[in-house]
Each structure stands twice: as structure tokens, then as C-alpha cells.
Enzyme design. Sequence first.
Site, PDB file in Angstrom:
ATOM      1  N   ARG A   1       2.460 -13.395  10.811  1.00 29.83           N
ATOM      2  CA  ARG A   1       2.730 -11.978  11.046  1.00 29.83           C
ATOM      3  C   ARG A   1       1.764 -11.359  12.050  1.00 29.83           C
ATOM      4  O   ARG A   1       2.122 -10.411  12.751  1.00 29.83           O
ATOM      5  CB  ARG A   1       2.722 -11.197   9.738  1.00 29.83           C
TER       6      ARG A   1
ATOM      7  N   GLU B   1      -0.515 -15.611  -0.573  1.00 33.47           N
ATOM      8  CA  GLU B   1       0.526 -14.600  -0.378  1.00 33.47           C
ATOM      9  C   GLU B   1       0.992 -14.588   1.078  1.00 33.47           C
ATOM     10  O   GLU B   1       0.159 -14.621   1.987  1.00 33.47           O
ATOM     11  CB  GLU B   1      -0.002 -13.213  -0.755  1.00 33.47           C
TER      12      GLU B   1
ATOM     13  N   GLY C   1      -7.434  -8.865   5.419  1.00 30.34           N
ATOM     14  CA  GLY C   1      -8.566  -8.022   5.083  1.00 30.34           C
ATOM     15  C   GLY C   1      -9.055  -8.302   3.678  1.00 30.34           C
ATOM     16  O   GLY C   1     -10.262  -8.326   3.413  1.00 30.34           O
TER      17      GLY C   1
ATOM     18  N   HIS D   1      -8.450  -0.417  -3.202  1.00 29.33           N
ATOM     19  CA  HIS D   1      -7.061  -0.867  -3.019  1.00 29.33           C
ATOM     20  C   HIS D   1      -6.806  -2.144  -3.823  1.00 29.33           C
ATOM     21  O   HIS D   1      -5.827  -2.241  -4.580  1.00 29.33           O
ATOM     22  CB  HIS D   1      -6.823  -1.119  -1.531  1.00 29.33           C
ATOM     23  N   GLU D   2      -7.678  -3.129  -3.639  1.00 24.95           N
ATOM     24  CA  GLU D   2      -7.458  -4.407  -4.316  1.00 24.95           C
ATOM     25  C   GLU D   2      -7.606  -4.272  -5.827  1.00 24.95           C
ATOM     26  O   GLU D   2      -6.879  -4.927  -6.592  1.00 24.95           O
ATOM     27  CB  GLU D   2      -8.432  -5.454  -3.775  1.00 24.95           C
TER      28      GLU D   2
ATOM     29  N   MET E   1      -7.355  -9.995  -0.453  1.00 23.30           N
ATOM     30  CA  MET E   1      -6.222 -10.526  -1.204  1.00 23.30           C
ATOM     31  C   MET E   1      -6.513 -10.401  -2.682  1.00 23.30           C
ATOM     32  O   MET E   1      -7.556 -10.824  -3.166  1.00 23.30           O
ATOM     33  CB  MET E   1      -5.961 -11.988  -0.812  1.00 23.30           C
ATOM     34  N   GLU E   2      -5.526  -9.840  -3.408  1.00 30.09           N
ATOM     35  CA  GLU E   2      -5.723  -9.417  -4.787  1.00 30.09           C
ATOM     36  C   GLU E   2      -5.547 -10.533  -5.808  1.00 30.09           C
ATOM     37  O   GLU E   2      -4.990 -10.318  -6.891  1.00 30.09           O
ATOM     38  CB  GLU E   2      -4.748  -8.281  -5.122  1.00 30.09           C
TER      39      GLU E   2
ATOM     40  N   HIS F   1      -4.454  -3.211  -7.436  1.00 30.66           N
ATOM     41  CA  HIS F   1      -3.473  -4.289  -7.584  1.00 30.66           C
ATOM     42  C   HIS F   1      -3.601  -5.027  -8.909  1.00 30.66           C
ATOM     43  O   HIS F   1      -2.646  -5.690  -9.331  1.00 30.66           O
ATOM     44  CB  HIS F   1      -3.642  -5.302  -6.457  1.00 30.66           C
TER      45      HIS F   1
ATOM     46  N   GLU G   1       2.131  -2.586  -2.486  1.00 28.14           N
ATOM     47  CA  GLU G   1       1.246  -2.145  -1.413  1.00 28.14           C
ATOM     48  C   GLU G   1       1.229  -0.633  -1.210  1.00 28.14           C
ATOM     49  O   GLU G   1       0.187  -0.055  -0.904  1.00 28.14           O
ATOM     50  CB  GLU G   1       1.613  -2.855  -0.108  1.00 28.14           C
TER      51      GLU G   1
END
Length: 960
Positions: free
Chosen positions: A894, A215, A352, A388-389, A354-355, A392, A411
Site C-alpha cells: 500500500r 495485518e 507506524g 490509538h493502539e 500495530m495493535e 484497539h 481504525e
Amino acid sequence: MDSTKFRKGSTKRPLVILSALFLVVVIIVGVVVWKVTKDAYEGGTVAEVTDPEKGGSGGRGGGTTMRPYTKQEIQEKPWLSLRMLRDVLPLHYDITMFPDFYEDGDRFHGNETIELQVHRPTKFILIHVHTDYMNVTSAEVKDNSTQAPVSIRRTFVYKPNEFYVIEMSETISSPVMVELQFEGSMTKTIVGIYKGTYLNTATNQTRHLAASKFEPTFARQAFPCFDEPDIKAEYSITLLHRPGYVALSNMPNTGEPTAVVGRDNILATSFQRSVRMSTYLVTFVVGEFGSLNTVSDRGIPIRVFATPDKIQQAQFALDMAKHTLDTYERLYNQTYPLPKQDLIAIPEFVSGAMEHWGLIAFRETRMLYDPLQASLDDAEDVAHVVAHEMAHMWFGNLVTMAWWNDLWLNEGFASYMEYIGAATKETEWGLMDKFLPQDFFSVMPQDSALSSHPIIVDVQDPAQITSVFDAISYSKGASVIRMLKSIMGEAKFFEGVGLYLQRHKWGNARTDDLWGALSEVDPTYDVKHIMDTWTIQDGYPYINITLSTTSDGTTTVEATQKRFLLNPEAELDPSASTLRYKWYVPLSFQTSQGENGSKVMDMTDIKFSGNYGLSSPGSWIKFNVDQPGFYRVLYPDSQWQAFSQYLLTTDNQLWILGIADRAGLLNDAFTLASAGMTSYDIPLDMMSYLAKEEHVVPWSAALQGGVNYIRRMLRDDPDYGLWKSFIADRTRPIVMRVGFQDTGSHLERQLRSLVISVACQVGDSYTLSNITGQFRDWLDNGVTPSVNLRSAVYIYGMANSGDEADWDQIWNKYLVENSPQEKQLLAKTLAAARQPHLIARLLDRAYRGEGIRTQDFFLLINTVGGNTAARSIVWDWARANYQNFIDRFTVNDRYFGRMIYYMVRYYNTEFKLREVEALFRDFPEEGASKRYRKMAVESIRNNIDWMEKYRPGILQWLRR
């Protein structure tokens, strides 16, 4: 992001002689899925095509163009379109990968068959390939029904848009299969598919692994693909690896690994055919891992993987994963859609977490937790990231945004759901209140600047796409979702979410699709109308309250809304927003008499009246009760004073202003003062009540709202001692009350840690005496500080009493530390040194990758930048090495794009502003830094303005 410089890829495919890899591999899994021959890696030239009329070959994300391409030009040359045309689309990828990461190996080799549906007759098949990292070595096209070869006229690379183009001899109109063979580097970067290196602390051996991170647009660095989120397909994956290594992917394996014919010491692990998913969710991992496992309430297998020396630190994440999977199934009314859920801690991982669907990857600090080595803050961090993940798996994976302009759908939603997922398990941690300092208040400064952007933002090329992975998409997105849930109510909100997921599962959606589903379950609300005001324009309002009370006790409230800007003199053009910067504002209120009410400001100002008891001395009316609304409130001075007196004189057990309301008042008061809308006397006076405040959230809100900012503005000021004394006087009594023993409830221990750190920050002698004593005891006598005081002991001990011998001792501990959180804290401790030569040594080691992983590079640089004694050193170092950073990370990274902003955002002199602007002039190619450059310049100018306007008044207040 790699620790070594790399050369931009050649425009010609290298001739690869596979004497060592000359093999024929046949694996039968119903059909032949892997075949490598010598010819697979030999062949002719692949041309690179440019368009000279448009200004050159360009680079990643497109070259310079003089005018937009016409529809006719794109029809004739479809590779000129940045977005893929939909003439041909994939149904299924059959991929076999051999990541050769063993010992000195650094290449991957693969082949794939892509089944394509032809939607419009065409001569061209376009596939994303990033030739700086991967080359296609062979291409064939076959008729899908007869397997007969289809003639290819030529193949070429169009590098500006990262297309590998297959031009057919004749137009194709029926389904075809494209067979591709490819190879590439695993050491140029730590995205795509890459080689990771780590130390197994149990065996003291250096080990290697292969991992991937795709991603947003990095799948094209690992395998040729249709690399856009709304081009979903199914995947059959086989990974080749040595015995003793674990191979993992999105789906369960089809059975035990099988021997590869013709190749000694290589096994093949094949995986079940996947569900439909986007390219960025595909993943490959091969390494030496231990595992723990459980099952969900419905029997879904859940496993966690980590390197063998750390696997026992994964139990907490496993428990949280099970809880959130079960919780989200109930809330969404939608079962988890895959046959298994794995989580894996990768020793070197750029993000941190990745889903990846079915195999979530984490940086070790975000998944592993040892309660003997990591703090309660670390535990919360792991809980949040896992929750959080897991969110997703539905929001983002089952239903995916149609394009990256709606990234916030993934997100923002997951950033809010993580609180619900974690808080429903850890009920004593007060996590829902902590949403305010961790997301709500933290994003407001960025959204208070003209350089902000709407939640839904137009993005096209990869540089723009990577730049929107920022606080606006995550934290503001989460904040407005939280606000919408408060407007609709939890039951209707989640009913609408369930409808949205059911309606769009396996596919893609846009923001309006979510609004439509929510309005459908509760037609009371025109959700699109409400939420457009928060998602399609940047910024947020402040609500200016005026009150007039008559002799009979009736109070008339006038509430007006206007966009809040930290610089009130900034020129805002209302026509820049189609909504002219007006918002739908839910205006709840609570009075000192215990009365509650609510009004709506539907893109307007309002006036209303009632008897709210405001004729009584010291009475007040508080708006935005519990802080669900993403706005600030400006009160008359008399109301601010009434809040302060109430909090100061009322027993804290009798306060009717809740935790969120106290936090909101402090944060609003400081921020409004920084914009000149009220006097700094108001927040500084209000701070007196903090001596009675026993919750960590209002303290955090005060620090975020202005205390930390004032410290940063004054730290080079000759009168900085006045501010230090003021903060020390307010923290010392609390430190004396809570003491230095790491005891009490979860929240009490966090408050102790926070106030001790604040007291150390301003040099309070009482606190520093204890902390430096513990620091010496740790290094000299091996007495390890308690986990929740460790950060203060290490960092402020090093800053205030550490010498070179201490630094070397800490460096040696850092190299062999097994706990990821402890290792990260040791790195921050090294960055806290005040000796210039030690900072220079640390920067040099980071630059050369000596002991410091690429994943930790920017975190370390940001930490050094926060060290007052090191700011000028790291700034000079960054400027001197800027071109090297471009070569190493590319302008589209980024994290690199943010680096200078984080380094300079608190500069407050014209001299520093000129230095920053000069750097940007010297390196005009912006990439992912474009918005951050604007933010940096705007921040410095605002700081200069602040120093001129508010420094004198604050110092005068401090002297009184």
C-alpha cells in the site's frame, strides 16, 4: 518491503538438507509442543494447481477470470473461492517457531498442530500459505480423539488464492488435528516474520532481531493459518532462541526459558494459551531489549521494551499506556481482557504501529521520546499513536470487524479515541481542537473528489484490502464518530459503545451492530438511518445558506445541501448512491448576539425563521458551531465580510467565535473559493486577521485550506514572488512578536515553530537570516538549536545555505543518531538539498538500502518529492526504476501504491498529465495503486483547471 530484490517463489517445495539442523527437540509443557526431525524438511513435490478455464494461474489476490465460479464449481473445488469456506474451522493452534536471524541466518523454521472442528463433511482442508515466502514441508492429519492418522490423498498449492490444500482420501466429519512443518525466508520483506537489523548506538555494534507484522493478510507468510479476521482461535506459542535474547508474544510466558534437548545454545520460551483472536493479531518478537514497567489501577502489568541503548526514551509511552488503559476501561465499562500489556519499539517496522493483542509494536519514532532531542509535535505524535493502539485492545481486538469492508470500525474509532485518551492526560496541549487540522480538514480534499470511496467499501482480494488502509477509513471514520457523539451526547454514546463491546466481545461484528447498540441505549435516534448517510456513500455535503431579513428583524434562513466537489464541473451521477447523495446534517448555529440554536437536515433542505439580530450592521450567524458536522458551509458574501470585520476589529480576548469556528471559517473559505463557489477575495481578505491569531489551529486550517495549495500551484509561476511577499508580510510581524527563543506555553511554542517555518518557506529575509545563522552555528560550532525550532533550522538552513560538505556532515550525523525523531529529521534535511547531484546521491542510497532502512524508504521519497528543486529528479528516477519497485515491493504494497500519487498530485500542466498517464499505461497492473491512480489523474486535471480559472484573479488581487 525489503531492500533487496527477490525472486518469485518456486512452485516446487525445495529439498532442504538439515545437516546442521538435524535434531530432535522435546519440550515438555504438559505435552510435547516441538519436534523437528530430518524428515520434517525433506519430502516430495507439492504441486501447484491452476484453473486453465479461468485464464491462468494469476497472482496474489487472484488471477484473471472470465466469469464467476458457480456454487457447484466451488463445492467441487473449494480452493476456487477467494474467501474460505466454513466447512472446517480452527479451535486452537499450537505453534513452535525458530527464527534463525543470528549473524547471517535468514530463515525461520516452524511446526504447528491445528485443532479443527468439522462443521460440514468434506474431503478438503484449505489453509492459507503464501508460497513466495514460506513452504509447507510436511503435513499429517490425525483423528482428534484417537490420534490415529487420517489418510491424505494429495496436497497441493492453489497460488491465486494462496491456499495450501489437503485432499483427504475419505470424507471427514469429526474433529481432526493437522500437523504441519514449514520454513521460509526472513529477508524478502518486512511483513510476515522478518529479520531486522539495527545499530546499537551505545556499543556501535550491528545487531539483529526477529519481528512480525501480520495485518491484514501477512500471517500466511509466517505460519499456515486460516487468515481471515472472523476466523478466531486460541494460540499456544513457543519461541526458540539463543540465551541473552528476549522472546515476546501476545501472552505472558509460562516460566523461565528452558534448554532445548539435543541443541546447544538454544532455549525455548513458551507462552500461556491465548484468548480467541484473529490471525492478524498474533505476534512473535525475539531480540535484545531493555524494559520499563508499571501496573494499571487494577494491577495489570504494563511494560515497554526497546533496544538497550534507547530504553530510557520509553518512559513517556509507558505513562501514556497506563493512563489510556485506565481511561478506556472506565469509558467502555469493560475491563482490559488480557493478563498483561506490553509495548515494543522495533528498529525496523513497516507501519507506524500495530495493535497486536498484548504486545503492541511501534516504529521507534512512534513510541520513543527524548524531550532533549524531540519536539512537542513529536511528543504529541507519540501520545496519539500510543492512545490509538491502546484503543484497539477493545475496538478491533476484543471485538473485531467481520471482514475488511468494515475496517473503519477498527481504525475510525481508534483514530477518534486517541484524542480522548491523550487529551485527558495532557490537558494543556489543546489536543481536541487539533483534531480539525490533523484529521477532519486533512481528509476533506480526498473526499471532495469523484475518486473517493465510501467508509464502508466492498473489498475482496489482498490488493483491495491493503488499499482501504487510507484516510477515509481512519480520518473520515474518526470525523463521523466525533459527529455522532456530538449528536447523542457523550454519556449515551459511551453507554452504547459499552453495550456493543459487551454483546460482541471475543467475536466479530459489523457496522450495523454498533448502530443497533447505540440506538438501543437512546431510541430517540435511529442511528443506522443517520449514519448510513455518512458511511455507505462517498463524499460530504456543503450547506448553501441564504438569508433574508425583514424590517421587523425576522430572518428567514434557507439551507440546501449538495455534494461538495473540488471540481464543480465534475459529472456526478446521483443514482451512483442509493441515498442520492443526501445526508443527515446536524445544523447548529451561533449568532453575533450570542444566541445559539440547532436544526436537522434529514436528507432534505430546510427553511426556518427567527429574530437573530441580523438587521444590525456587521452582524453574523455562524453554522456548524465548534465544527462537529462533517460538511462545509457556503455563506452569502455579506456574511463572509462580517466574519472578517468581526475578527479584525474585535479584541482577540473578546472573540465569541471559538478556536474551531475560526479554523472552520478559514478552511471553508479557501476550499469553497478553490471550487469557484465564492471569490478568492474572501479568504485572502480574511487572512488579515491572522496577525491577531494566537492559536496554532486556525493558522493550520488556513494553510491546509488553501495557502499551501496556492503556493504549490504558483511556485513555478513567473509571478510567484507576489505570493511569497504576501505571505511573508503576514508572517513577519508574528515572527517578530514571538521571537526565536523556544519559550512559553506548549501552544505558544508550537505557534512560533509553525509561523517561522511558513516564513522560511516563502523566503522571508528577516526570518531566514536568523534561521541560517543557527544552521551555521550548529554545523560549524556545535551549537544545537532548540528542539521546537530544529526542523526549520535544519531544513531551511540546508535548502538556503547548505553545500556538499554540510550534506556529508549531516549524513554522518544521521548514521549514528540515537533519537529516532532526530534521525528522521536529519533524513528530511538531507532531502532538502537543492543541488541535483546530492539528491541523486540520496535516492541512490535509498534504492540500495545504504544507511536508509526499508521502513523509511517511502517517507524519504515523499519528502524529496516535496522539494521544489528535486521534483523533476525524483519523478524521472521513479519512472526509470518503476519495474524494480514492483519486483521489490510488489504491486500490493500500500505504501508503494501511494508513492506516485504523492509525487504527482500537485502537477498542473497537460505535459505532466500525459507523462503520468503514460506511466500508468506502461505498467497496467494496478494492485494497491488502483484508487491512487484515479486520484492522481483527477488531481492533476483539477489543478490544470484551477490554474486556468483562478490564477489570474489571485494575481490581480495580489497586485492591488
